[in-house]
Design an enzyme around this catalytic site. Sequence first.
Site, PDB file in Angstrom:
ATOM      1  N   GLU A 149       0.826  -1.207   0.000  1.00  0.00           N
ATOM      2  CA  GLU A 149       0.000   0.000   0.000  1.00  0.00           C
ATOM      3  C   GLU A 149       0.865   1.265   0.000  1.00  0.00           C
ATOM      4  O   GLU A 149       0.818   2.080   0.940  1.00  0.00           O
ATOM      5  CB  GLU A 149      -0.972  -0.011   1.172  1.00  0.00           C
ATOM      6  CG  GLU A 149      -1.951  -1.167   1.066  1.00  0.00           C
ATOM      7  CD  GLU A 149      -3.139  -1.064   2.004  1.00  0.00           C
ATOM      8  OE1 GLU A 149      -3.025  -0.411   3.044  1.00  0.00           O
ATOM      9  OE2 GLU A 149      -4.185  -1.646   1.682  1.00  0.00           O
ATOM     10  N   GLU A 309      -6.369  -8.115  -1.052  1.00  0.00           N
ATOM     11  CA  GLU A 309      -6.799  -8.218   0.348  1.00  0.00           C
ATOM     12  C   GLU A 309      -8.284  -7.923   0.426  1.00  0.00           C
ATOM     13  O   GLU A 309      -8.788  -7.049  -0.278  1.00  0.00           O
ATOM     14  CB  GLU A 309      -6.093  -7.184   1.231  1.00  0.00           C
ATOM     15  CG  GLU A 309      -4.619  -7.381   1.440  1.00  0.00           C
ATOM     16  CD  GLU A 309      -4.033  -6.285   2.337  1.00  0.00           C
ATOM     17  OE1 GLU A 309      -4.785  -5.640   3.103  1.00  0.00           O
ATOM     18  OE2 GLU A 309      -2.828  -6.055   2.240  1.00  0.00           O
TER      19      GLU A 309
HETATM   20  C1  GAL Z   1      -4.493  -3.069   4.631  1.00  0.00           C
HETATM   21  C2  GAL Z   1      -3.055  -3.459   4.858  1.00  0.00           C
HETATM   22  C3  GAL Z   1      -2.960  -4.737   5.667  1.00  0.00           C
HETATM   23  C4  GAL Z   1      -3.852  -4.662   6.873  1.00  0.00           C
HETATM   24  C5  GAL Z   1      -5.264  -4.370   6.420  1.00  0.00           C
HETATM   25  C6  GAL Z   1      -6.246  -4.281   7.556  1.00  0.00           C
HETATM   26  O1  GAL Z   1      -4.643  -1.745   4.309  1.00  0.00           O
HETATM   27  O2  GAL Z   1      -2.392  -3.653   3.636  1.00  0.00           O
HETATM   28  O3  GAL Z   1      -1.609  -4.935   6.050  1.00  0.00           O
HETATM   29  O4  GAL Z   1      -3.393  -3.680   7.741  1.00  0.00           O
HETATM   30  O5  GAL Z   1      -5.278  -3.138   5.766  1.00  0.00           O
HETATM   31  O6  GAL Z   1      -7.522  -3.897   7.108  1.00  0.00           O
END
Ligand code: GAL
Length: 676
Positions: A149, A309
């Site tokens: 990110e 994710e």
């Molecule tokens: C994303 C991040 C992850 C984790 C996740 C939690 O933005 O890449 O490492 O923190 O959020 O929602």
Amino acid sequence: MIGGKLLHGGDYNPEQWLEYPEILEEDIRLMKEAHVNCVTLGVFSWAVLEPEEGTYNFGWMEEIIDRLGAEGIQVVLATPSGAMPHWLTAKYPEVMQVQPDGTKNLPGKRHNFCYTSPVMRAKTRALDHELSARMGRKENVILWHISNELGGNFGDSSCHCEQCQESFRGWLKERYGTLDALNHAYWGRFWSHAYSGWDQIHSPAPHGEWTMTGLTLDWRRFVTEQMRSFCRMEIETVRRNSALPVTTNFMEFFKGLDYQKMRDDLDVISWDSYPFWHERKDEVPTAVLAAANHNVMRSLKKKPFLLMESVPSAVNWRKHNPVKRPGMHMLSSMQAVAHGSDSVQYFQWRKGRGAYEKFHGAVLGHKNGSGTRTFREVSEVGARLEGVSELLDGTVNMPKAAIIFDWENWWAVEDTTGPRLDTDYVASVVSHYRAFWEAGIDTDIIGMEDSLEGYRLVAAPLNYMYREGYAERVRSFVGNGGIYVTTCFSGMVGESDLCFIGRHPLEDVLGIIQEEIDAPGEEFTNSFSYGGKEYPVGELREVIRAKEGTDIHAVYREDYVAGLPVVTEHRFGEGAAWYLAADTGRCFLKDFYRDRFREAGMNNSLDIELPYGVTVAERSADDGRRIVFVMNFKGEPVKLEGIGRWTDAETGESYEGTLDLEGFSCLLLRGNAEID
Ligand code: GAL
């Protein structure tokens, strides 16, 4: 599709569990049970991989990669620059970011390195080199995941240190050549802001220069370029040792970096999607926003992307963190696939025991192993993806409509002062997109540099800044038969935020003359009627004149503007250009675009009017395969009427005339013509 299959899995952080061998054993066993075929390793493991400067510790990772490989699980391998180890920040404090007000950050958190710092680059390069040399050719490693990110540090994460200031000045010299050119671009004589030396230039700051929009715009461009060059440095390093494709995980409508500029450096686009499901009882606004984001990602390369994710239950970082209600995990996962994702990956596989994200949803919680609803629903998603992988292999969304969403325009239209100070570009784009979503018309969401060829309908809300060549592209798009819709406060400035003088660059195409723009308070209501219905106007109202030959479809009803045009149409060449002079609401946009879809000869794949909460998207392939995703975002059953003959692509069941959808569900259909 990487390796011919949809990926299912997610971030796996076993370095947190190295003292728990039984947990690592259980992980692999349960991954198989959950139909996990791919995990992302190493995202934040710098301190374990390189516990001291130059001392590497890869054994644990190699062992895990090999164990995963033996079980047929693939690995997306991350470079760990997202979070810095303490030895690095202690020994080389210059790697820490400096905030706009000059405060130097202290160590901790993540995503907070100075991307200009030569030391940060050297240390990252050294570790990436070792990592790629050791792991980059392993058979089950399939993709590089560069950092994490980029730029996402709880908001603005640009660095304002002296090294960045120097680089910024160098970047400006390249861009403008002379200070005269820069001063002109910034309209620097206003308030005596012209620079007489390059070293007088400083990044925008709350206690310094924040009023010169041209400078702010360039700073934002520079931040993207600098981050790009950091990312490219990482890509080049891993590529020296490995031929794998690369990605970096993007975020939801992230204003800090221009993803349209970063796309060319990447082989695959991926992003992290955390929609706020169950924020309200009506899930449509959330579904629309999530869909819009997926489309932005897909449109970056006009190819399938990866959902890198997502959360299988609840996040831990909002004020309210509802868990996904039964059915929503499947539906939101299939939504991503419907809009072009070739994966459903999670953050994360197993909840950690401590620290910031211990209550963030994961496939496995702290208790009960696989005996949870979350685990069951994740496994169902995994099994379903396995089942449809072949069906979707080689398919892609091929919309005939596009909406313009451009980062540079986003920056410019929100940084400028007037006509309002609370302009929300994303909200405006999404409000137009919603009309497409509700009608089930798939759209690309593209930047101003992208080609308009192949589309029948292009919408460009709040298209304030015209990038180089944009007006010409629109002119030939409409001239060749396209339908173009744009709104008030469009075509105002060029690339350095200097207003166009004389006339609107598309005056000949739009057939209107802009006179003034009114942004009154909410008591000053106004309305217009279109197609026999009355609609309110919002708080942004342009006063325009229609040129000869322009049709006026709606006029203001009240105030001093009564009788002046709100909705116009101008035929130009083979096509038509529509102008919406005022901010208009959702109901109008829905009705307005319904008419434009009809004119463009477009309908959704089912060729019916969809009930509220239901939408469709289609992925198709050159071999004639067409898979239609029918999604119900209402928590209750819905019946669709008037559909033709369809076959359930997964069960083989036939449907004709009506289709029953359960609450929060998604069906995949194939047209009968194609399976007969
Ligand atoms: C994303 C991040 C992850 C984790 C996740 C939690 O933005 O890449 O490492 O923190 O959020 O929602």
